[in-house]
Design an enzyme around this catalytic site. Structure first.
Site, PDB file in Angstrom:
ATOM      1  N   SER A   1      -9.485   1.187   3.006  1.00 52.79           N
ATOM      2  CA  SER A   1      -8.695   1.999   2.111  1.00 52.79           C
ATOM      3  C   SER A   1      -7.594   1.227   1.372  1.00 52.79           C
ATOM      4  O   SER A   1      -7.050   1.732   0.395  1.00 52.79           O
ATOM      5  CB  SER A   1      -8.056   3.155   2.885  1.00 52.79           C
ATOM      6  OG  SER A   1      -7.154   2.651   3.854  1.00 52.79           O
TER       7      SER A   1
ATOM      8  N   LYS B   1       0.856  -1.183   0.000  1.00 51.45           N
ATOM      9  CA  LYS B   1       0.000   0.000   0.000  1.00 51.45           C
ATOM     10  C   LYS B   1       0.897   1.239   0.000  1.00 51.45           C
ATOM     11  O   LYS B   1       1.936   1.256   0.675  1.00 51.45           O
ATOM     12  CB  LYS B   1      -0.858  -0.061   1.269  1.00 51.45           C
ATOM     13  CG  LYS B   1      -1.918   1.003   1.387  1.00 51.45           C
ATOM     14  CD  LYS B   1      -2.719   0.789   2.684  1.00 51.45           C
ATOM     15  CE  LYS B   1      -3.854   1.771   2.817  1.00 51.45           C
ATOM     16  NZ  LYS B   1      -4.643   1.559   4.058  1.00 51.45           N
TER      17      LYS B   1
ATOM     18  N   SER C   1      -9.354  -1.162   7.140  1.00 53.37           N
ATOM     19  CA  SER C   1      -8.777  -0.924   5.811  1.00 53.37           C
ATOM     20  C   SER C   1      -8.057  -2.109   5.177  1.00 53.37           C
ATOM     21  O   SER C   1      -7.755  -2.085   3.986  1.00 53.37           O
ATOM     22  CB  SER C   1      -7.818   0.268   5.854  1.00 53.37           C
ATOM     23  OG  SER C   1      -8.551   1.458   5.957  1.00 53.37           O
TER      24      SER C   1
END
Lengths: 488, 107
Positions: A154, A79, A178
């Site tokens: 996310s 990420k 997330s």
């Protein structure tokens, strides 16, 4: 055999028996990404050259059969909030669009030491603020199971990439679901670790008291292999825990018979999609067949998890994001600025997207004189009660099972106009982070052709137990092996 | 529970308050943005009033997430990041200095 479809476990077997090299495996994964990612948009940066350089080094280690770990030669991505030295790290924000970190996050150093091969950086909601990946300043990521739908957020880029076989695993980051929510939406196994189990050094902070880095992969087995490499105390993160690290892979095969699994009744309320509920109920039946003892428990403050989570998030995020001011790094809009305040105002206006602005302002509001007691302090008190709920539940059971989301993946654009509706999609995943407990998302079925995820929640530092239960379930079922058509 | 079910008078944050907070957090915003944010903030903050249902009389506020102990480390000198690496991302530089617009007073 298509190398990009391999699990970590399978690839390790082929690498160590010299049936494939890391360069061959990495090349296959990169080729697949260049072919497939234009449909998905999971990657912000693809690091072909850097990847092949690391793959060649891994091959040397493999040839000499020296210092080999389960991750040596395995291609992965992270990420884009995890700092990578010399490789752009953006948090999917305009304010960091051209930022190149001068140092690595500790997790990157640890994976590099293990011989894993970093292939790129993945899209996310800007600074982790969102539940659909639609708050990226660059582009939307699409769910590989249905390109019209969101991958969740996310860590949406990471979940979509693993589901579409673009990398054998990813590191996500979970502030309030997330990792688990997108893992559930994309049919990926994802672990939110105990707060402090994995160093946060080099993670660009959203909520310093919630943020937890963890693996997203094809199975609980693969997550265990990754956790083994990244867990443990780090002198550069004062909140990282000194507790000993179990041999997670070894613990996987311990029998689950007799373990007590709690069903928190507050997580099974009206409003859940029928196909989600029936999938979770079938999974519970499977756990019973595996010899686990099922019992209903109560987490009485569950309804308050969402307001507690968002209040603390706004407050901490507002403080954490004060550093982005156009002075030391990142975007700087100083043209015409008469003084330094003008530079701050201009830089932050142009650099942040609407959701980030909303949360920074709300954070300042709930922390301001006259409102602090009513909002922030009240939230921190209810947070204590949330934590006590979990402690009481874990006196009666070894783990809890619940859905990760009341629905399957929603359509792109469906919730973007109403921030509060978007926040409500996090209802089942947010309570764990204020309490700091670990949670593993395990694929457990499909509803209207979209994946359903369940989460196993455990007490502090019980990742070994969660992975053991996840592995037992995955040894008895094959939901986690299902892949979308674009993954081929 | 959604805000409409909470039986509380609608809570309101007006555009002037939004602009005031925006300035405090150093965010430049336009008038029409302030208007839109004001509606959203009112709905979001109103939802948070849900917490008023909880009796927190004697409950201490949470101040840690795990049972973190106070961490000390030996006071040993170690090399730090080379200055040039650190300064590489600075947007406006003059030599080894970070350049910013005027901070105090008039020119």
């Amino acid at each position: 055999m298509q190398p990009h479809t391999l699990s970590i476990r399978e690839a390790h077997e082929l690498l160590t028996t010299k049936q494939i090299s890391s360069v061959e495996l990495t090349t296959a994964v990169l080729d697949h990404i260049h072919k497939t990612d234009p449909l998905i948009n999971a990657f912000v940066t693809i690091a072909d050259e850097l990847a092949l350089e690391q793959a060649r080094l891994a091959d040397q280690r493999l040839r000499q059969s020296e210092d080999i770990t389960p991750l040596t030669g395995i291609p992965f991505a992270v990420k884009d909030c995890i700092s990578t030295r010399g490789l752009r790290t953006t948090c999917s924000s305009k304010i960091l669009e051209n930022y190149i970190p001068p140092y690595n996050a500790t997790v990157i150093d640890r994976l590099s030491t293990a011989g894993a091969v970093l292939i790129g950086k993945q899209n996310m909601d800007e600074f982790g603020m969102g539940s659909s990946c639609e708050n990226s300043a660059f582009f939307d990521t699409h769910n590989p199971w249905d390109l019209e739908r969101v991958p969740g957020g996310s860590s949406g880029g990471s979940a979509a990439a693993v589901a579409a076989n673009m990398g054998l695993f990813a590191l996500g980051e979970d502030t309030g679901g997330s990792i688990r929510m997108p893992a559930g939406f994309c049919n990926v196994t994802g672990l939110k670790t105990t707060y402090g189990r994995v160093s946060r050094y080099g993670l660009i902070a959203l909520v310093s008291s919630f943020d937890s880095i963890g693996p997203m992969a094809r199975s609980a087995y693969d997550c265990a292999a990754v956790l083994q490499s990244i867990a443990g105390q780090d002198l550069k993160d004062a909140t990282s825990l000194p507790d000993p690290i179990p041999d997670y892979l070894k613990m996987l095969d311990k029998p689950v018979k007799g373990l007590r699994l709690g069903i928190p009744k507050e997580y099974f309320q009206a409003g859940m999609e029928a196909g989600v509920e029936s999938s979770i109920r079938e999974a519970i039946q499977k756990f019973e067949e595996l010899g686990m003892e099922i019992r209903e428990v109560s987490l009485p403050h569950t309804t308050y998890g969402l307001p507690v989570y968002y209040l603390v998030l706004f407050a901490e995020a507002s403080a954490n994001l004060a550093r982005f001011d156009g002075t030391r790094f990142g975007l700087s809009v100083a043209e015409g600025a008469e003084n330094v305040i003008d530079q701050y105002l201009q830089t932050r206006r142009e650099g942040f997207g609407p959701e980030v602005k909303r949360r920074i302002m709300l954070g300042a509001y709930v922390l301001s004189a006259g409102y602090y007691d009513a909002y922030y302090l009240k939230a921190q008190k209810v947070r204590t009660l949330l934590r006590q709920d979990f402690e009481a539940a874990f006196e009666q059971c070894d783990a809890l099972v619940a859905p990760t989301c009341p629905t399957t993946a929603f359509k792109l654009g469906e919730k973007t106009d109403d921030p509060l509706t978007m926040y409500l999609s996090d209802i089942y995943v947010v309570a764990t982070n204020p309490a700091g407990v670990p949670s593993l998302c395990v694929p457990c079925g499909f509803s209207n052709n979209m994946p359903v995820g369940m989460q196993l929640i455990g007490k502090h530092l019980s990742e070994d137990v969660l992975l053991q239960i996840g592995h037992a379930y995955q040894s008895a079922t094959d939901w986690h092996l299902k892949r979308p058509a674009v993954s081929k | 529970m959604t805000p409409s079910e909470s039986n509380k008078p609608a809570f309101s944050i007006d555009a002037d308050m939004v602009k005031h907070v925006a300035f405090l957090v150093r965010l430049g915003i336009q008038d029409e943005e302030a208007q839109a944010f004001s509606h959203q903030f009112s709905a979001i903050i109103d939802y948070f009033h849900l917490l008023n249902e909880v009796d927190t009389g004697d409950v201490p506020p949470a101040c840690e997430t795990s049972n973190t102990r106070s961490v000390m480390r030996p006071d040993v000198i170690k090399p730090s990041m080379p200055r040039e690496d650190f300064l590489k991302n600075v947007p406006h530089r003059e030599g080894d200095y970070v350049q910013v617009p005027l901070v105090f007073g008039e020119e």
